[in-house]
Structure formats: C-alpha cells, structure tokens
Design an enzyme around this catalytic site. Sequence first.
Site, short mmCIF file in Angstrom:
data_model
loop_
_atom_site.label_atom_id
_atom_site.label_comp_id
_atom_site.label_asym_id
_atom_site.label_seq_id
_atom_site.Cartn_x
_atom_site.Cartn_y
_atom_site.Cartn_z
N ASP A 83 0.85 -1.20 0.00
CA ASP A 83 0.00 0.00 0.00
C ASP A 83 0.89 1.25 0.00
O ASP A 83 1.84 1.34 0.77
CB ASP A 83 -0.85 -0.07 1.28
CG ASP A 83 -1.94 0.96 1.34
OD1 ASP A 83 -2.43 1.36 0.28
OD2 ASP A 83 -2.33 1.35 2.47
N HIS A 90 -9.41 4.74 -1.66
CA HIS A 90 -8.61 4.88 -0.43
C HIS A 90 -9.40 5.70 0.58
O HIS A 90 -10.35 6.38 0.23
CB HIS A 90 -7.29 5.60 -0.74
CG HIS A 90 -6.29 4.71 -1.39
ND1 HIS A 90 -5.17 4.26 -0.74
CD2 HIS A 90 -6.27 4.15 -2.62
CE1 HIS A 90 -4.49 3.48 -1.56
NE2 HIS A 90 -5.13 3.39 -2.71
N SER A 124 -12.65 4.03 5.25
CA SER A 124 -13.19 3.56 6.53
C SER A 124 -14.50 4.26 6.90
O SER A 124 -14.67 5.45 6.63
CB SER A 124 -12.17 3.77 7.66
OG SER A 124 -11.30 2.66 7.72
N THR A 150 -9.28 -0.36 3.83
CA THR A 150 -9.71 -0.10 5.21
C THR A 150 -8.56 -0.35 6.16
O THR A 150 -7.99 -1.45 6.18
CB THR A 150 -10.87 -1.04 5.60
OG1 THR A 150 -11.96 -0.85 4.68
CG2 THR A 150 -11.35 -0.76 7.02
P1 13P Z 1 -8.69 4.55 6.07
O1 13P Z 1 -7.79 5.45 6.85
O2 13P Z 1 -9.99 5.24 5.74
O3 13P Z 1 -8.92 3.24 6.71
O4 13P Z 1 -7.98 4.28 4.65
C1 13P Z 1 -6.98 3.32 4.55
C2 13P Z 1 -6.26 3.40 3.25
O5 13P Z 1 -6.66 4.04 2.30
C3 13P Z 1 -5.01 2.64 3.16
O6 13P Z 1 -4.36 2.85 1.95
O1 G3H Z 2 -2.79 4.66 3.98
C1 G3H Z 2 -2.41 4.59 5.12
C2 G3H Z 2 -2.63 3.41 5.97
O2 G3H Z 2 -3.63 3.70 6.93
C3 G3H Z 2 -1.35 2.92 6.57
O3 G3H Z 2 -0.91 3.74 7.58
O4 G3H Z 2 1.51 4.19 7.16
O5 G3H Z 2 0.56 4.31 9.47
O6 G3H Z 2 0.86 2.10 8.36
P1 G3H Z 2 0.61 3.57 8.18
ZN ZN Z 3 -4.57 4.81 1.15
#
Ligand code: 13P
Ligand code: G3H
Ligand code: ZN
Length: 309
Positions: A82, A210, A213, A254
């Site tokens: 991600d 993205h 949530s 999510t």
């Molecule tokens: P949320 O913060 O809405 O869960 O989104 C997660 C996300 O887009 C990770 O790439």
């Molecule tokens: O897109 C972001 C995700 O919520 C991941 O967050 O970089 O803190 O692991 P993180």
């Molecule tokens: Zn994201």
Amino acid sequence: MPIATGIEVLAKAHEGNYAVGAFNFNNLETLQAILEAAEELDAPVIVETSEGAIHYAGAEMLYEMVEVLARKVSIPVVIHLDHGKDFNIIMAALRAGYTSIMIDASSFPFEENVRQTKRVVEIAHAMGVSVEAELGTLKGIEDNVSVDERDATLIHPDQAVTFIQETGIDYLAPAVGTSHGAFKYKGESKIDYERLKEVKRRTGIPLVLHGASGVPASLVEKAEKFGAKLAGAKGVSDEVLKEAVACGINKVNTDTDLRIATVGAIREVLAEHPDEIDPRKILGPARAAMKEVVKRRIGLLGSAGKANL
Ligand code: 13P
Ligand code: G3H
Ligand code: ZN
C-alpha cells in the site's frame, strides 16, 4: 490456496460490479482476523501492508505470514504493498513475493508521477505482479470549498486516460473526495460520484477507493468509553460506500476501522481486568473485534460468495 495476483481478483470484481476488501495489517492478529472473516464469507480478499508495516515487521515476515495462512483457506488472497513511495521498499516487497504493488507518486507533478509509475510497472509486470497507482490528492469534500479548489485536488478524467496509456497500470486509485484516518469530514461524507462514473467510463479498468473507513459510531463510542480521545471522528457512511461501488469502485481500502476496533477492545480488557498480563487475553478480543469489522465491510462491498467466480 496459493496467493493470487491483484489483477486476477480485481478483473472479476470489475466485470461483476462489486468490490474486494483490502485491509491493512502489521501483525499476526490482524491478519488472522481478516482471513477468518473472508473465509467465513467465501470472499476474495486483499491484505495490504504500508511501508510503515514493512519497517515494523519486515517484508519477508509479512509475506511469509500471509503464505502460511493463505494455504489454509479456500479463498483467493492477494498480498499488496500500500502507498509504495520508496523504490527500495517496492523492490523489497517484490523480492519478498508480494503479488500486487501500489506505486504512489501522486504528490509529484503529473509527468513525474507517470515516469515513476511506468518504471515500477515495467519491473512488476516482468515479475507477473500487478500495479496500482494514484491520481489527485486525497482530501475530504467540504461544503465551504469552492469548485475550483475542489477541482485542484480531485482526479481529472482526461488525465486518467493519458496516465493509464502512458504507464500501463492495472488499477487506478482516483481522488474523489475521501481522505485517510478517523477525521475525514466535518459535515456529511461526500464523494464526487459523477467524476467517479466518468473516470470508470473513460478508463474501463478496476478502480480503488482509499480512505474508505466508515468510522462507525459504535466503535468510536466503545473506544471513548474506555478512554480513547476521538471527538469529531467521521468516516464514509455505508450508503456513500455502496454508491461508490455502484459507480465503479472494485477495491476498498480499510485501515482506520481496524485500528479503532483494536484500541476499543484492548482498552476494555485493560480497564476491566487490570490484573491481566497475558498478551493473548489482551490481543484476542482485539482480533475478534477486527473480524467483525471485516465481515461487516465485506457485506457492504458485495464480494461475499465470490471466492470461486
Ligand atoms: P482509512 O484510513 O480510511 O482506513 O484508509 C486506509 C487506506 O486508504 C489505506 O491505503
Ligand atoms: O494509507 C495509510 C494506511 O492507513 C497505513 O498507515 O503508514 O501508518 O501504516 P501507516
Ligand atoms: Zn490509502
């Protein structure tokens, strides 16, 4: 089952007009919760790790955990990077065996985004790995923002077409009015559906949402009851999420909902059983709470029962 590639599951979702849940994980309990939930609902699923997760646990460890658990279930499981921004991390994920990679150069000007994305596509495709990229800036749509300001952050359908032609990506994350984290909107959640539909019509490839949530009030209230500070938290409502899927979203990310469920459950155990020192008794309820979140999300996305399609 062996680990699936991203495009295998997302091409089917694109054809079938549903979305596959993509859930972030950093540890064993979260991964178990995601896979148990998806298996119970017979749903394909994407497990994804941020660069932060790789710094925390290592790409090989994260990949091997997925490998071991995916072997025990009968649903397609994809392991995805991600928001890959650092070329060395992208290469580490590819070497570890990830079957889907996001190159996120969306903060750069368009031509630089194209250049970096194309380079990653060439390498990943040569290894049989599919690629996601992002266009626009993730930002919640607020009522008091002008049309011009909004237009400056959201995706442009014309650019999306050129971007796909020039880079060869497999799926695209368009900025359409969502943002990361627990504080997405001051008012009601909103997505630019017309823009999303236009991107889908013009590009004809799987699309990714993205910052999706829901930040459900029940999870927030429980976490707050046991001391979490989340005043003003707001996510994407169920109705808005379902409409986004109807408009062409095929992968829904999510992370935040899993985090809120985790802290609520952990805070509850620690508050009610201050003598508890067994990490399994503290993390087990968090795993159960995350499993419920994943099941609920998959139910909204329409991917339940789609494991063998
Ligand atoms: P949320 O913060 O809405 O869960 O989104 C997660 C996300 O887009 C990770 O790439
Ligand atoms: O897109 C972001 C995700 O919520 C991941 O967050 O970089 O803190 O692991 P993180
Ligand atoms: Zn994201």
